[in-house]
Scaffold this active site. Structure first.
Site, PDB file in Angstrom:
ATOM      1  N   ARG A  24       0.824  -1.217   0.000  1.00 19.56           N
ATOM      2  CA  ARG A  24       0.000   0.000   0.000  1.00 19.56           C
ATOM      3  C   ARG A  24       0.857   1.266   0.000  1.00 19.56           C
ATOM      4  O   ARG A  24       2.050   1.229   0.303  1.00 19.56           O
ATOM      5  CB  ARG A  24      -0.931   0.013   1.209  1.00 19.56           C
ATOM      6  CG  ARG A  24      -0.204   0.095   2.542  1.00 19.56           C
ATOM      7  CD  ARG A  24      -1.173  -0.102   3.673  1.00 19.56           C
ATOM      8  NE  ARG A  24      -0.619   0.248   4.967  1.00 19.56           N
ATOM      9  CZ  ARG A  24      -1.264   0.935   5.892  1.00 19.56           C
ATOM     10  NH1 ARG A  24      -2.481   1.382   5.662  1.00 19.56           N
ATOM     11  NH2 ARG A  24      -0.715   1.193   7.057  1.00 19.56           N
ATOM     12  N   THR A 135      12.544   3.277   7.768  1.00 22.16           N
ATOM     13  CA  THR A 135      12.071   2.650   6.539  1.00 22.16           C
ATOM     14  C   THR A 135      12.355   3.529   5.324  1.00 22.16           C
ATOM     15  O   THR A 135      12.096   4.737   5.356  1.00 22.16           O
ATOM     16  CB  THR A 135      10.555   2.406   6.634  1.00 22.16           C
ATOM     17  OG1 THR A 135      10.299   1.648   7.808  1.00 22.16           O
ATOM     18  CG2 THR A 135      10.039   1.657   5.419  1.00 22.16           C
ATOM     19  N   LYS A 160      15.671   0.030   6.644  1.00 23.56           N
ATOM     20  CA  LYS A 160      14.748  -1.058   6.267  1.00 23.56           C
ATOM     21  C   LYS A 160      14.216  -0.716   4.875  1.00 23.56           C
ATOM     22  O   LYS A 160      13.388   0.181   4.717  1.00 23.56           O
ATOM     23  CB  LYS A 160      13.624  -1.158   7.300  1.00 23.56           C
ATOM     24  CG  LYS A 160      12.494  -2.095   6.913  1.00 23.56           C
ATOM     25  CD  LYS A 160      11.807  -2.615   8.155  1.00 23.56           C
ATOM     26  CE  LYS A 160      10.360  -2.951   7.923  1.00 23.56           C
ATOM     27  NZ  LYS A 160       9.812  -3.775   8.992  1.00 23.56           N
ATOM     28  N   LYS A 162      12.212  -1.156   1.581  1.00 21.04           N
ATOM     29  CA  LYS A 162      11.001  -1.816   1.083  1.00 21.04           C
ATOM     30  C   LYS A 162      11.221  -2.258  -0.357  1.00 21.04           C
ATOM     31  O   LYS A 162      11.638  -1.452  -1.208  1.00 21.04           O
ATOM     32  CB  LYS A 162       9.804  -0.860   1.168  1.00 21.04           C
ATOM     33  CG  LYS A 162       9.378  -0.551   2.592  1.00 21.04           C
ATOM     34  CD  LYS A 162       8.754  -1.747   3.278  1.00 21.04           C
ATOM     35  CE  LYS A 162       8.201  -1.364   4.643  1.00 21.04           C
ATOM     36  NZ  LYS A 162       7.573  -2.499   5.339  1.00 21.04           N
ATOM     37  N   ASP A 190      12.469  -5.575   3.338  1.00 19.78           N
ATOM     38  CA  ASP A 190      11.116  -6.042   3.661  1.00 19.78           C
ATOM     39  C   ASP A 190      10.319  -6.101   2.367  1.00 19.78           C
ATOM     40  O   ASP A 190       9.988  -5.062   1.788  1.00 19.78           O
ATOM     41  CB  ASP A 190      10.439  -5.100   4.662  1.00 19.78           C
ATOM     42  CG  ASP A 190       9.104  -5.662   5.156  1.00 19.78           C
ATOM     43  OD1 ASP A 190       8.691  -6.735   4.662  1.00 19.78           O
ATOM     44  OD2 ASP A 190       8.473  -5.036   6.040  1.00 19.78           O
ATOM     45  N   GLU A 218      12.794  -9.644   5.325  1.00 21.54           N
ATOM     46  CA  GLU A 218      11.531  -9.787   6.053  1.00 21.54           C
ATOM     47  C   GLU A 218      10.404 -10.176   5.092  1.00 21.54           C
ATOM     48  O   GLU A 218      10.276  -9.595   4.009  1.00 21.54           O
ATOM     49  CB  GLU A 218      11.226  -8.427   6.713  1.00 21.54           C
ATOM     50  CG  GLU A 218       9.972  -8.362   7.518  1.00 21.54           C
ATOM     51  CD  GLU A 218       9.883  -7.029   8.295  1.00 21.54           C
ATOM     52  OE1 GLU A 218      10.895  -6.307   8.408  1.00 21.54           O
ATOM     53  OE2 GLU A 218       8.785  -6.721   8.766  1.00 21.54           O
ATOM     54  N   ASP A 243       7.018 -11.739   9.351  1.00 22.07           N
ATOM     55  CA  ASP A 243       6.225 -10.624   9.869  1.00 22.07           C
ATOM     56  C   ASP A 243       4.737 -10.993   9.727  1.00 22.07           C
ATOM     57  O   ASP A 243       4.143 -11.536  10.660  1.00 22.07           O
ATOM     58  CB  ASP A 243       6.579  -9.325   9.130  1.00 22.07           C
ATOM     59  CG  ASP A 243       5.797  -8.120   9.651  1.00 22.07           C
ATOM     60  OD1 ASP A 243       5.107  -8.262  10.680  1.00 22.07           O
ATOM     61  OD2 ASP A 243       5.858  -7.041   9.046  1.00 22.07           O
ATOM     62  N   LYS A 267       4.817  -7.388  16.611  1.00 23.08           N
ATOM     63  CA  LYS A 267       4.172  -6.063  16.564  1.00 23.08           C
ATOM     64  C   LYS A 267       2.960  -6.110  17.478  1.00 23.08           C
ATOM     65  O   LYS A 267       2.151  -7.059  17.397  1.00 23.08           O
ATOM     66  CB  LYS A 267       3.696  -5.736  15.141  1.00 23.08           C
ATOM     67  CG  LYS A 267       4.800  -5.431  14.163  1.00 23.08           C
ATOM     68  CD  LYS A 267       4.193  -5.100  12.807  1.00 23.08           C
ATOM     69  CE  LYS A 267       5.265  -4.828  11.776  1.00 23.08           C
ATOM     70  NZ  LYS A 267       4.751  -5.006  10.412  1.00 23.08           N
ATOM     71  N   CYS A 295       6.459  -1.855  14.140  1.00 22.62           N
ATOM     72  CA  CYS A 295       5.208  -1.099  14.301  1.00 22.62           C
ATOM     73  C   CYS A 295       4.510  -0.983  12.951  1.00 22.62           C
ATOM     74  O   CYS A 295       5.089  -1.300  11.917  1.00 22.62           O
ATOM     75  CB  CYS A 295       5.482   0.293  14.871  1.00 22.62           C
ATOM     76  SG  CYS A 295       6.547   1.316  13.816  1.00 22.62           S
ATOM     77  N   ASP A 321      12.474  -1.864  14.950  1.00 23.18           N
ATOM     78  CA  ASP A 321      11.903  -1.130  13.802  1.00 23.18           C
ATOM     79  C   ASP A 321      10.730  -0.310  14.341  1.00 23.18           C
ATOM     80  O   ASP A 321       9.572  -0.618  14.095  1.00 23.18           O
ATOM     81  CB  ASP A 321      11.453  -2.124  12.719  1.00 23.18           C
ATOM     82  CG  ASP A 321      10.738  -1.432  11.572  1.00 23.18           C
ATOM     83  OD1 ASP A 321      11.110  -0.288  11.234  1.00 23.18           O
ATOM     84  OD2 ASP A 321       9.792  -2.029  11.019  1.00 23.18           O
ATOM     85  N   ASP A 323      10.035   3.079  13.896  1.00 26.88           N
ATOM     86  CA  ASP A 323      10.253   4.371  13.240  1.00 26.88           C
ATOM     87  C   ASP A 323       8.959   5.137  12.972  1.00 26.88           C
ATOM     88  O   ASP A 323       9.018   6.225  12.381  1.00 26.88           O
ATOM     89  CB  ASP A 323      11.016   4.165  11.925  1.00 26.88           C
ATOM     90  CG  ASP A 323      10.264   3.264  10.938  1.00 26.88           C
ATOM     91  OD1 ASP A 323       9.311   2.588  11.359  1.00 26.88           O
ATOM     92  OD2 ASP A 323      10.632   3.241   9.752  1.00 26.88           O
TER      93      ASP A 323
HETATM   94  C1  LIG Z   1       6.543   1.384   9.831  1.00 26.07           C
HETATM   95  C2  LIG Z   1       7.369   0.133   9.906  1.00 26.07           C
HETATM   96  N1  LIG Z   1       8.739   0.430   9.755  1.00 26.07           N
HETATM   97  C3  LIG Z   1       6.960  -0.825   8.822  1.00 26.07           C
HETATM   98  O1  LIG Z   1       7.605  -0.886   7.820  1.00 26.07           O
HETATM   99  N2  LIG Z   1       5.887  -1.564   9.042  1.00 26.07           N
HETATM  100  C4  LIG Z   1       5.395  -2.387   7.976  1.00 26.07           C
HETATM  101  C5  LIG Z   1       3.916  -2.357   7.894  1.00 26.07           C
HETATM  102  C6  LIG Z   1       3.393  -0.954   8.006  1.00 26.07           C
HETATM  103  C7  LIG Z   1       2.104  -0.638   7.355  1.00 26.07           C
HETATM  104  O2  LIG Z   1       1.862  -0.979   6.206  1.00 26.07           O
HETATM  105  O3  LIG Z   1       1.370   0.073   8.039  1.00 26.07           O
HETATM  106  C8  LIG Z   1       5.989  -3.745   7.978  1.00 26.07           C
HETATM  107  O4  LIG Z   1       6.907  -4.056   8.749  1.00 26.07           O
HETATM  108  O5  LIG Z   1       5.598  -4.559   7.169  1.00 26.07           O
HETATM  109 MG   LIG Z   2       7.164  -6.062   7.610  1.00 22.25          MG
END
Ligand SMILES: C[C@H](N)C(=O)N[C@H](CCC(=O)O)C(=O)O
Ligand SMILES: [Mg+2]
Length: 365
Positions: A24, A135, A160, A162, A190, A218, A243, A267, A295, A321, A323
């Site tokens: 998303r 992130t 981290k 994405k 991740d 992840e 996760d 989480k 988180c 994590d 952040d």
């Molecule tokens: C905010 C945290 N660093 C993060 O990346 N969390 C995501 C999911 C967050 C979301 O989509 O609200 C994760 O670890 O997958």
């Molecule tokens: Mg994750």
């Protein structure tokens, strides 16, 4: 100290920059804030994001779960009976982990206030300073490199990254970032379920062969694909972290026994709050498995609770994590945990130490 009322508010905080994952894109935090009121005048604070793509929870479901199922069981309960209250919360309805987390966080806040101690001391104590990663959203390669360099300049030593959008571009994204920050920051990836098991093995092996050192990867594959997680874990050197595949303690036991991942991301919004987060940390410690605490898009209300858990369970929670507050354009909380870029520190204030939340829009009781 007895519970007299549970109220709701909506907290909206813009993000500094859009948050983009394989699942998303989000431009603002919009979370439900829960306040638990008592006959002594003390107020406990909790927060729940509507991360429907991961937890299935929406603003409506969070409010309804608390209003109809959780709150009626808690009115009149004595805060000193913490374990009884957490059991009432967890057994009040199935799933709805974000709603349960928000209420549990507020109850633990009050538990600390009752005894005049910061929450982490009530959970066993520890060093009240921790370091988080930050992130880097999935985006064009140049943008991700620039964002990574900017994060390193701000003092973040762990990024981290994405990925999970397009396997070929993902490999190039990571190589480019690694070349730009090598020696200055560790990289965690991740994929947020964006790869198949075979793609994940291909990408991770390509990166390993290219000399890119990754701290962990992840959730490479779909949440339900535990066989896929195991397939990847068995075929790469880089540690694999679960996760979205694990929410509560029993799922963690299953995953560890299957050897489907090397590390668990805890989480509060997946566990249903602090009580199960502690259970998971204790289970992981028994099996000698490391954990991260993470988180969703949360502000310094619920992330503060995760910080207290991280400090108290530092024996097993070795990766942070947290952040969410650093991603927010401003901090709506007066008091509480201090988030200063990568460094997070807890004060001696009782409970979570929150004095006030600015800009909270009241929702009907
Ligand atoms: C905010 C945290 N660093 C993060 O990346 N969390 C995501 C999911 C967050 C979301 O989509 O609200 C994760 O670890 O997958
Ligand atoms: Mg994750």
């Amino acid at each position: 100290m007895k519970i007299t009322d549970i109220r709701f508010g909506m907290l909206r905080v813009p993000l500094k920059t859009p948050f983009k994952t394989a699942l998303r894109t989000v431009e603002a935090v919009e979370d439900i804030v829960v306040t638990v009121h008592t006959d002594t005048g003390h107020v406990g604070y909790g927060e729940a994001p509507a991360t429907a793509v991961i937890t299935g929870d929406t603003h409506g479901s969070i409010v309804e779960a608390i209003r109809k199922f959780i709150a009626p069981r808690l009115i009149g309960q004595e805060i000193a009976n913490l374990n009884h209250i957490t059991q009432l919360i967890q057994s009040s309805l199935e799933k709805n982990t974000s709603a349960k987390a928000a209420v549990e966080i507020a109850i633990y806040d009050l538990f600390g206030q009752l005894y005049g101690a910061p929450l982490y001391k009530m959970l066993g104590g520890g060093d009240p300073v921790i370091t988080t990663d930050i992130t880097i959203s999935v985006d064009y390669i140049d943008k991700m490199v620039a964002d990574s360099l900017s994060a390193v300049d701000r003092g973040f030593e762990s990024l981290k990254i994405k990925v999970g959008k397009d396997i070929g571009v993902d490999i190039e994204r990571v190589k480019a970032i690694y070349a730009a920050v090598e020696g200055r920051a560790l990289l965690r990836l991740d994929a947020n379920q964006g790869w198949t098991a075979k793609q994940a093995v291909y990408a991770i092996c390509m990166l390993e062969d290219a000399g890119v050192r990754l701290e962990l990867v992840e959730q490479p594959v779909k949440a339900q694909d535990l066989d896929g997680m195991k397939y990847v874990t068995e075929r790469v050197h880089t540690p694999i972290m679960a996760d979205e595949s694990v929410f509560g303690p029993t799922e963690v036991i299953d995953l560890i026994r299957m050897r489907a991942a090397d590390i668990i991301n805890i989480k509060l919004m997946k566990t249903g709050g602090i009580s199960n987060a502690i259970r998971i940390a204790d289970i992981a410690a028994l099996y000698g498995v490391e954990c991260m605490i993470g988180c969703m898009l949360e502000t310094s209300i619920s992330v503060a609770a995760a910080v207290h858990v991280a400090v108290a369970k530092a024996n097993v929670i070795t990766k942070i994590d947290l952040d969410g507050p650093s991603l927010c354009a401003f901090n709506p909380v007066d008091g509480g945990v201090i988030f200063n870029e990568s460094e997070i520190s807890i004060t001696d204030a009782p409970g979570l130490g929150i004095r006030e939340i600015r800009g909270l829009e009241a929702l009907p009781a």
